[in-house]
Write a protein that holds these residues in place. Structure first.
Motif, PDB file in Angstrom:
ATOM      1  N   LEU A  61       0.823  -1.311  -0.115  1.00 25.32           N
ATOM      2  CA  LEU A  61       0.062   0.133  -0.197  1.00 25.32           C
ATOM      3  C   LEU A  61       0.990   1.282  -0.009  1.00 25.32           C
ATOM      4  O   LEU A  61       0.513   2.311  -0.598  1.00 25.32           O
ATOM      5  CB  LEU A  61      -1.011  -0.031   1.258  1.00 25.32           C
ATOM      6  N   THR A  62       2.043   1.252   0.586  1.00 30.79           N
ATOM      7  CA  THR A  62       2.949   2.299   0.812  1.00 30.79           C
ATOM      8  C   THR A  62       3.265   2.664  -0.719  1.00 30.79           C
ATOM      9  O   THR A  62       3.467   3.711  -1.114  1.00 30.79           O
ATOM     10  CB  THR A  62       4.058   1.957   1.778  1.00 30.79           C
ATOM     11  N   THR A  63       3.793   1.738  -1.355  1.00 33.57           N
ATOM     12  CA  THR A  63       4.484   1.909  -2.863  1.00 33.57           C
ATOM     13  C   THR A  63       3.335   2.333  -3.566  1.00 33.57           C
ATOM     14  O   THR A  63       3.465   3.267  -4.619  1.00 33.57           O
ATOM     15  CB  THR A  63       4.931   0.473  -3.195  1.00 33.57           C
ATOM     16  N   PHE A  64       1.929   2.021  -3.470  1.00 33.57           N
ATOM     17  CA  PHE A  64       0.932   2.565  -4.403  1.00 33.57           C
ATOM     18  C   PHE A  64       0.871   4.116  -3.923  1.00 33.57           C
ATOM     19  O   PHE A  64       0.596   4.679  -4.870  1.00 33.57           O
ATOM     20  CB  PHE A  64      -0.213   1.656  -4.080  1.00 33.57           C
ATOM     21  N   ILE A  65       0.800   4.163  -2.805  1.00 31.90           N
ATOM     22  CA  ILE A  65       0.675   5.661  -2.399  1.00 31.90           C
ATOM     23  C   ILE A  65       1.755   6.623  -3.031  1.00 31.90           C
ATOM     24  O   ILE A  65       1.325   7.762  -3.551  1.00 31.90           O
ATOM     25  CB  ILE A  65       0.356   5.925  -0.926  1.00 31.90           C
ATOM     26  N   LEU A  66       2.748   6.160  -2.827  1.00 34.57           N
ATOM     27  CA  LEU A  66       4.278   6.850  -3.634  1.00 34.57           C
ATOM     28  C   LEU A  66       3.812   6.844  -4.823  1.00 34.57           C
ATOM     29  O   LEU A  66       4.255   7.994  -5.393  1.00 34.57           O
ATOM     30  CB  LEU A  66       5.439   5.997  -3.027  1.00 34.57           C
ATOM     31  N   GLN A  67       3.426   6.057  -5.675  1.00 36.14           N
ATOM     32  CA  GLN A  67       3.233   6.154  -7.046  1.00 36.14           C
ATOM     33  C   GLN A  67       2.359   6.909  -7.384  1.00 36.14           C
ATOM     34  O   GLN A  67       2.213   7.592  -8.563  1.00 36.14           O
ATOM     35  CB  GLN A  67       2.906   4.727  -7.549  1.00 36.14           C
ATOM     36  N   ALA A  68       1.103   7.021  -6.806  1.00 29.63           N
ATOM     37  CA  ALA A  68       0.106   7.919  -6.864  1.00 29.63           C
ATOM     38  C   ALA A  68       0.675   9.478  -7.018  1.00 29.63           C
ATOM     39  O   ALA A  68       0.227  10.380  -7.637  1.00 29.63           O
ATOM     40  CB  ALA A  68      -1.177   7.355  -6.104  1.00 29.63           C
ATOM     41  N   ALA A  69       1.193   9.538  -5.728  1.00 32.60           N
ATOM     42  CA  ALA A  69       1.520  10.985  -5.369  1.00 32.60           C
ATOM     43  C   ALA A  69       2.487  11.624  -6.381  1.00 32.60           C
ATOM     44  O   ALA A  69       2.413  12.525  -6.894  1.00 32.60           O
ATOM     45  CB  ALA A  69       2.150  10.899  -3.843  1.00 32.60           C
ATOM     46  N   SER A  70       3.641  10.566  -6.471  1.00 32.78           N
ATOM     47  CA  SER A  70       4.630  11.085  -7.534  1.00 32.78           C
ATOM     48  C   SER A  70       4.247  11.129  -8.753  1.00 32.78           C
ATOM     49  O   SER A  70       4.648  12.075  -9.612  1.00 32.78           O
ATOM     50  CB  SER A  70       5.893  10.309  -7.164  1.00 32.78           C
ATOM     51  N   GLY A  71       3.366  10.252  -9.215  1.00 40.53           N
ATOM     52  CA  GLY A  71       2.799  10.347 -10.542  1.00 40.53           C
ATOM     53  C   GLY A  71       1.967  11.355 -10.827  1.00 40.53           C
ATOM     54  O   GLY A  71       2.193  12.043 -11.825  1.00 40.53           O
ATOM     55  N   PHE A  72       1.229  11.948  -9.986  1.00 41.06           N
ATOM     56  CA  PHE A  72       0.342  13.194  -9.983  1.00 41.06           C
ATOM     57  C   PHE A  72       1.242  14.243 -10.324  1.00 41.06           C
ATOM     58  O   PHE A  72       1.143  15.065 -10.933  1.00 41.06           O
ATOM     59  CB  PHE A  72      -0.587  13.370  -8.700  1.00 41.06           C
ATOM     60  N   ALA A  73       2.349  14.234  -9.154  1.00 42.19           N
ATOM     61  CA  ALA A  73       3.201  15.548  -9.407  1.00 42.19           C
ATOM     62  C   ALA A  73       3.931  15.437 -10.534  1.00 42.19           C
ATOM     63  O   ALA A  73       4.162  16.640 -11.349  1.00 42.19           O
ATOM     64  CB  ALA A  73       4.282  15.647  -8.194  1.00 42.19           C
ATOM     65  N   LEU A  74       4.243  14.486 -11.508  1.00 43.61           N
ATOM     66  CA  LEU A  74       5.007  14.379 -12.323  1.00 43.61           C
ATOM     67  C   LEU A  74       4.195  14.753 -13.687  1.00 43.61           C
ATOM     68  O   LEU A  74       4.587  15.279 -14.597  1.00 43.61           O
ATOM     69  CB  LEU A  74       5.582  13.000 -12.741  1.00 43.61           C
ATOM     70  N   THR A  75       2.827  14.365 -13.613  1.00 46.06           N
ATOM     71  CA  THR A  75       1.884  14.945 -14.725  1.00 46.06           C
ATOM     72  C   THR A  75       1.659  16.535 -14.740  1.00 46.06           C
ATOM     73  O   THR A  75       1.353  16.773 -15.890  1.00 46.06           O
ATOM     74  CB  THR A  75       0.721  14.251 -14.325  1.00 46.06           C
TER      75      THR A  75
END
Length: 123
Positions: free
Chosen positions: A1-15
Protein backbone atom coordinates in the motif's frame (compact mmCIF):
# COMPACT_ATOMS: atom_id res chain seq x y z
CA UNK A 1 0.00 0.00 0.00
CA UNK A 2 2.88 2.35 0.75
CA UNK A 3 4.39 1.88 -2.70
CA UNK A 4 0.99 2.47 -4.31
CA UNK A 5 0.58 5.73 -2.40
CA UNK A 6 4.08 6.79 -3.44
CA UNK A 7 3.26 5.91 -7.05
CA UNK A 8 0.02 7.88 -7.02
CA UNK A 9 1.49 10.96 -5.35
CA UNK A 10 4.68 11.12 -7.39
CA UNK A 11 2.82 10.24 -10.60
CA UNK A 12 0.36 13.08 -10.03
CA UNK A 13 3.21 15.51 -9.41
CA UNK A 14 5.02 14.34 -12.54
CA UNK A 15 1.92 14.85 -14.70
CA UNK A 16 2.13 18.57 -13.97
CA UNK A 17 5.30 18.82 -16.11
CA UNK A 18 5.22 15.79 -18.43
CA UNK A 19 4.23 16.31 -22.09
CA UNK A 20 2.82 13.07 -23.59
CA UNK A 21 3.72 13.64 -27.22
CA UNK A 22 6.42 11.97 -29.29
CA UNK A 23 8.09 15.30 -29.97
CA UNK A 24 8.09 16.55 -26.38
CA UNK A 25 8.21 13.46 -24.11
CA UNK A 26 11.97 13.10 -23.84
CA UNK A 27 12.59 16.83 -23.46
CA UNK A 28 9.89 17.11 -20.78
CA UNK A 29 11.52 14.32 -18.76
CA UNK A 30 14.88 16.06 -19.13
CA UNK A 31 13.20 19.30 -18.00
CA UNK A 32 11.77 17.53 -14.92
CA UNK A 33 15.16 16.13 -13.98
CA UNK A 34 17.23 19.27 -14.53
CA UNK A 35 14.96 22.31 -14.10
CA UNK A 36 12.10 21.40 -11.76
CA UNK A 37 12.84 21.88 -8.07
CA UNK A 38 13.68 18.37 -6.70
CA UNK A 39 12.33 16.92 -9.95
CA UNK A 40 15.16 14.39 -10.09
CA UNK A 41 14.10 13.13 -6.65
CA UNK A 42 10.45 12.97 -7.65
CA UNK A 43 11.22 10.94 -10.76
CA UNK A 44 13.56 8.64 -8.83
CA UNK A 45 10.95 8.03 -6.12
CA UNK A 46 8.40 7.21 -8.81
CA UNK A 47 10.74 4.82 -10.60
CA UNK A 48 11.97 3.03 -7.46
CA UNK A 49 8.51 2.72 -5.92
CA UNK A 50 7.33 1.13 -9.15
CA UNK A 51 10.03 -1.51 -8.92
CA UNK A 52 9.34 -2.09 -5.24
CA UNK A 53 5.62 -2.41 -5.93
CA UNK A 54 6.19 -5.11 -8.54
CA UNK A 55 8.65 -6.90 -6.25
CA UNK A 56 6.19 -6.77 -3.33
CA UNK A 57 3.45 -8.10 -5.56
CA UNK A 58 5.57 -11.03 -6.75
CA UNK A 59 6.57 -11.89 -3.18
CA UNK A 60 2.96 -11.68 -2.00
CA UNK A 61 1.63 -13.86 -4.82
CA UNK A 62 4.38 -16.40 -4.13
CA UNK A 63 3.50 -16.51 -0.43
CA UNK A 64 -0.22 -16.90 -1.11
CA UNK A 65 0.45 -19.65 -3.63
CA UNK A 66 2.87 -21.54 -1.39
CA UNK A 67 0.58 -21.36 1.66
CA UNK A 68 -2.49 -22.41 -0.35
CA UNK A 69 -4.38 -19.17 0.15
CA UNK A 70 -6.15 -19.63 -3.20
CA UNK A 71 -8.13 -22.72 -2.13
CA UNK A 72 -11.80 -22.80 -1.12
CA UNK A 73 -13.44 -20.49 -0.11
CA UNK A 74 -10.98 -17.89 -1.49
CA UNK A 75 -10.99 -18.56 -5.23
CA UNK A 76 -12.55 -15.21 -6.08
CA UNK A 77 -9.96 -13.41 -3.96
CA UNK A 78 -7.19 -15.23 -5.85
CA UNK A 79 -8.72 -14.35 -9.24
CA UNK A 80 -9.07 -10.68 -8.30
CA UNK A 81 -5.46 -10.70 -7.07
CA UNK A 82 -4.23 -12.15 -10.34
CA UNK A 83 -6.17 -9.50 -12.27
CA UNK A 84 -4.63 -6.77 -10.09
CA UNK A 85 -1.19 -8.32 -10.67
CA UNK A 86 -1.69 -8.21 -14.45
CA UNK A 87 -2.83 -4.60 -14.16
CA UNK A 88 0.21 -3.70 -12.03
CA UNK A 89 2.66 -5.30 -14.45
CA UNK A 90 0.97 -3.66 -17.44
CA UNK A 91 1.25 -0.25 -15.76
CA UNK A 92 4.92 -0.98 -15.09
CA UNK A 93 5.58 -1.93 -18.70
CA UNK A 94 3.73 1.04 -20.16
CA UNK A 95 5.56 3.35 -17.76
CA UNK A 96 8.83 2.40 -19.39
CA UNK A 97 7.75 3.85 -22.72
CA UNK A 98 6.64 7.24 -21.39
CA UNK A 99 10.08 8.97 -21.42
CA UNK A 100 10.41 7.94 -25.09
CA UNK A 101 14.10 7.09 -24.77
CA UNK A 102 16.15 4.04 -25.81
CA UNK A 103 15.10 2.00 -22.76
CA UNK A 104 11.45 2.72 -23.46
CA UNK A 105 11.80 1.92 -27.13
CA UNK A 106 13.42 -1.47 -26.55
CA UNK A 107 11.05 -2.35 -23.71
CA UNK A 108 8.12 -1.68 -26.02
CA UNK A 109 9.79 -3.68 -28.79
CA UNK A 110 10.27 -6.69 -26.50
CA UNK A 111 6.75 -6.57 -25.06
CA UNK A 112 5.13 -6.30 -28.47
CA UNK A 113 7.15 -9.25 -29.77
CA UNK A 114 6.01 -11.59 -26.96
CA UNK A 115 2.78 -12.69 -28.73
CA UNK A 116 4.77 -13.55 -31.86
CA UNK A 117 7.27 -15.55 -29.81
CA UNK A 118 4.45 -17.40 -28.06
CA UNK A 119 2.87 -18.20 -31.40
CA UNK A 120 6.18 -19.64 -32.66
CA UNK A 121 6.58 -21.58 -29.42
CA UNK A 122 3.12 -23.15 -29.63
CA UNK A 123 3.42 -24.13 -33.31
Amino acid sequence: LTTFILQAASGFALTLYYRPTVAEAFSSVRFIISEVNIGWLLRSVHRWSSSLMVLSMVLHISRVYLTGGFKKPRELTWISGVLLAVLTVSFGVTGYSLPWDQVGYWAAKIVTSVPEALNDLLD
